[in-house]
Design a protein around this motif. Structure first.
Motif, mmCIF file in Angstrom:
data_model
loop_
_atom_site.group_PDB
_atom_site.id
_atom_site.type_symbol
_atom_site.label_atom_id
_atom_site.label_comp_id
_atom_site.label_asym_id
_atom_site.label_seq_id
_atom_site.Cartn_x
_atom_site.Cartn_y
_atom_site.Cartn_z
ATOM 1 N N GLY A 226 0.811 -1.216 0.000
ATOM 2 C CA GLY A 226 0.000 0.000 0.000
ATOM 3 C C GLY A 226 0.842 1.263 0.000
ATOM 4 N N ASN A 227 1.850 1.317 0.871
ATOM 5 C CA ASN A 227 2.770 2.456 0.968
ATOM 6 C C ASN A 227 2.036 3.789 1.094
ATOM 7 N N ASN A 228 0.957 3.813 1.865
ATOM 8 C CA ASN A 228 0.158 5.038 1.970
ATOM 9 C C ASN A 228 0.344 5.788 3.283
ATOM 10 N N LEU A 229 1.117 5.218 4.213
ATOM 11 C CA LEU A 229 1.278 5.869 5.517
ATOM 12 C C LEU A 229 2.641 6.529 5.650
ATOM 13 N N ARG A 230 2.678 7.604 6.461
ATOM 14 C CA ARG A 230 3.906 8.334 6.732
ATOM 15 C C ARG A 230 4.126 8.417 8.248
ATOM 16 N N PRO A 231 5.365 8.631 8.698
ATOM 17 C CA PRO A 231 5.634 8.708 10.141
ATOM 18 C C PRO A 231 4.737 9.699 10.884
ATOM 19 N N ALA A 232 4.402 10.820 10.244
ATOM 20 C CA ALA A 232 3.547 11.819 10.897
ATOM 21 C C ALA A 232 2.168 11.249 11.230
ATOM 22 N N ASP A 233 1.723 10.269 10.435
ATOM 23 C CA ASP A 233 0.409 9.660 10.672
ATOM 24 C C ASP A 233 0.361 8.913 11.998
ATOM 25 N N MET A 234 1.524 8.483 12.477
ATOM 26 C CA MET A 234 1.566 7.716 13.719
ATOM 27 C C MET A 234 1.266 8.584 14.940
ATOM 28 N N LYS A 235 1.318 9.902 14.771
ATOM 29 C CA LYS A 235 1.054 10.827 15.879
ATOM 30 C C LYS A 235 -0.347 11.418 15.812
ATOM 31 N N ALA A 236 -1.189 10.855 14.984
ATOM 32 C CA ALA A 236 -2.537 11.398 14.790
ATOM 33 C C ALA A 236 -3.331 11.413 16.094
ATOM 34 N N ALA A 237 -4.127 12.433 16.248
ATOM 35 C CA ALA A 237 -4.997 12.528 17.422
ATOM 36 C C ALA A 237 -6.095 11.479 17.334
ATOM 37 N N LYS A 238 -6.725 11.192 18.433
ATOM 38 C CA LYS A 238 -7.789 10.196 18.480
ATOM 39 C C LYS A 238 -8.898 10.551 17.491
ATOM 40 N N GLY A 239 -9.266 9.589 16.658
ATOM 41 C CA GLY A 239 -10.306 9.801 15.664
ATOM 42 C C GLY A 239 -9.807 10.360 14.350
ATOM 43 N N GLN A 240 -8.508 10.680 14.257
ATOM 44 C CA GLN A 240 -7.962 11.271 13.042
ATOM 45 C C GLN A 240 -6.892 10.391 12.374
ATOM 46 N N GLY A 241 -6.727 9.194 12.853
ATOM 47 C CA GLY A 241 -5.719 8.299 12.305
ATOM 48 C C GLY A 241 -6.066 7.806 10.899
ATOM 49 N N LYS A 242 -5.052 7.346 10.182
ATOM 50 C CA LYS A 242 -5.248 6.787 8.846
ATOM 51 C C LYS A 242 -5.111 5.265 8.878
ATOM 52 N N ARG A 243 -5.724 4.618 7.898
ATOM 53 C CA ARG A 243 -5.697 3.158 7.850
ATOM 54 C C ARG A 243 -4.753 2.666 6.757
ATOM 55 N N VAL A 244 -4.009 1.645 7.071
ATOM 56 C CA VAL A 244 -3.074 1.053 6.128
ATOM 57 C C VAL A 244 -3.818 0.463 4.935
ATOM 58 N N GLU A 245 -3.223 0.574 3.756
ATOM 59 C CA GLU A 245 -3.777 -0.034 2.551
ATOM 60 C C GLU A 245 -2.801 -1.097 2.033
ATOM 61 N N GLY A 246 -3.157 -1.711 0.913
ATOM 62 C CA GLY A 246 -2.343 -2.777 0.348
ATOM 63 C C GLY A 246 -3.144 -4.059 0.226
ATOM 64 N N SER A 247 -2.561 -5.062 -0.367
ATOM 65 C CA SER A 247 -3.261 -6.340 -0.554
ATOM 66 C C SER A 247 -3.730 -6.899 0.780
ATOM 67 N N LYS A 248 -4.950 -7.424 0.773
ATOM 68 C CA LYS A 248 -5.530 -8.019 1.974
ATOM 69 C C LYS A 248 -4.887 -9.389 2.214
ATOM 70 N N LEU A 249 -4.558 -9.667 3.479
ATOM 71 C CA LEU A 249 -3.881 -10.907 3.841
ATOM 72 C C LEU A 249 -4.615 -11.632 4.962
ATOM 73 N N ASN A 250 -4.676 -12.943 4.866
ATOM 74 C CA ASN A 250 -5.203 -13.775 5.937
ATOM 75 C C ASN A 250 -4.029 -14.435 6.651
#
Length: 277
Positions: free
Chosen positions: A98-122
């Motif tokens: 997916g490569n859609n997340l950045r280090p700054a996203d890890m500091k997101a406030a509650k309710g403002q975080g982003k979700r990882v993308e990429g192929s779904k895995l079981n």
């Protein structure tokens, strides 16, 4: 007499050095990485790991971390192979990062975080004498949810930061795999949920296990379809001189000569089993 004692002491010193060398070699052998098994037909990767019982009672954001990474002792499963090799092996089975997340996203406030993308895995966990168990059953959490692991990618940061993160419980900008079900910041810094290894399901601390990471059914079919498209393209290119030959020599009624196609050596497989054996 003193000279005799000197030689006796010198011999003893050499013996200690020899013993020390033997122990060091033994430790190096024990610490060697284990092999990841790639099964292209089943679209799955089998990753070796060891259960870390510390996280039966302590919370962690990590499902699995490579033992030589800086977070090597902070996961339910201590990985026995490099996360970099794991990344490359996921690509071999057709998974797309997916490569859609950045280090700054890890500091997101509650309710403002982003979700990882990429192929779904079981993901499944299996060990000696026990069939594969869905990872959902192998973990406990303070909130109910359904796992949705994705191939996040993050190869560059994995190489630079050397955390060793193979799979994380919430969306992560460094882990190779993480869970789309929980946005960034769900564990740290917002403490929305806590995760533990399920002691009632997983084997005891120190047990060698295999983490099976399988391309989800839809993605597996799509990967196989892409392979078929590539196969058709190779066939068309390989047969192009044959088509020109027929168009040029049809009036002379020459017998065309067929060349064997390199692509006929390809083998494709689709696994429809819900859980690996």
């Amino acid at each position: 007499m003193n000279l005799k004692k000197f030689f006796i002491g010198l011999a003893a010193a050499f013996s200690l050095v020899a013993v020390g060398t033997s122990v060091s070699q033994s430790n190096t052998a024990y610490a060697a990485d284990q092999k990841i098994v790639v099964n292209k037909a089943k679209k799955q990767v089998e990753y070796p790991a060891v259960v870390n019982g510390t996280y039966f009672t302590q919370p962690t954001r990590h499902l699995c971390v490579y033992k030589n990474g800086s977070n090597g002792d902070k996961a339910v499963l201590r990985g026995e192979a490099s996360e970099i090799t794991f990344y490359n092996d996921l690509k071999k089975i057709g998974a797309k990062p997916g490569n859609n997340l950045r280090p700054a996203d890890m500091k997101a406030a509650k309710g403002q975080g982003k979700r990882v993308e990429g192929s779904k895995l079981n993901i499944y966990i299996k060990w000696k004498g026990h069939k594969a168990v869905p990872v959902q059953d192998c973990i406990k959490s303070t909130k109910k949810y359904k796992t949705d692991f994705r191939f996040g990618g993050n190869l560059g940061r994995a190489q630079t930061m050397n955390t060793g993160c193979v799979a994380c419980f919430d969306s992560c900008s460094t882990g190779i795999v993480s869970d789309h079900a929980w946005p960034t910041g769900s564990t740290e810094p917002n403490h929305v949920v806590k995760f533990y290894g399920n002691q009632k399901v997983l084997p005891k601390d120190g047990t060698h296990v295999t983490m099976i990471v399988k391309l989800a059914e839809k993605q597996a079919h799509e990967a196989t379809y892409r392979n078929l498209q590539q196969l058709a393209l190779e066939s068309a290119i390989s047969n192009l001189p044959l088509q020109l030959h027929l168009a040029t020599d049809a009036g002379e009624h020459r017998l065309p000569v067929f060349r064997p196609l390199a692509s006929t050596h390809h083998s494709l497989g689709i696994s429809t089993s819900p859980a690996p054996g």
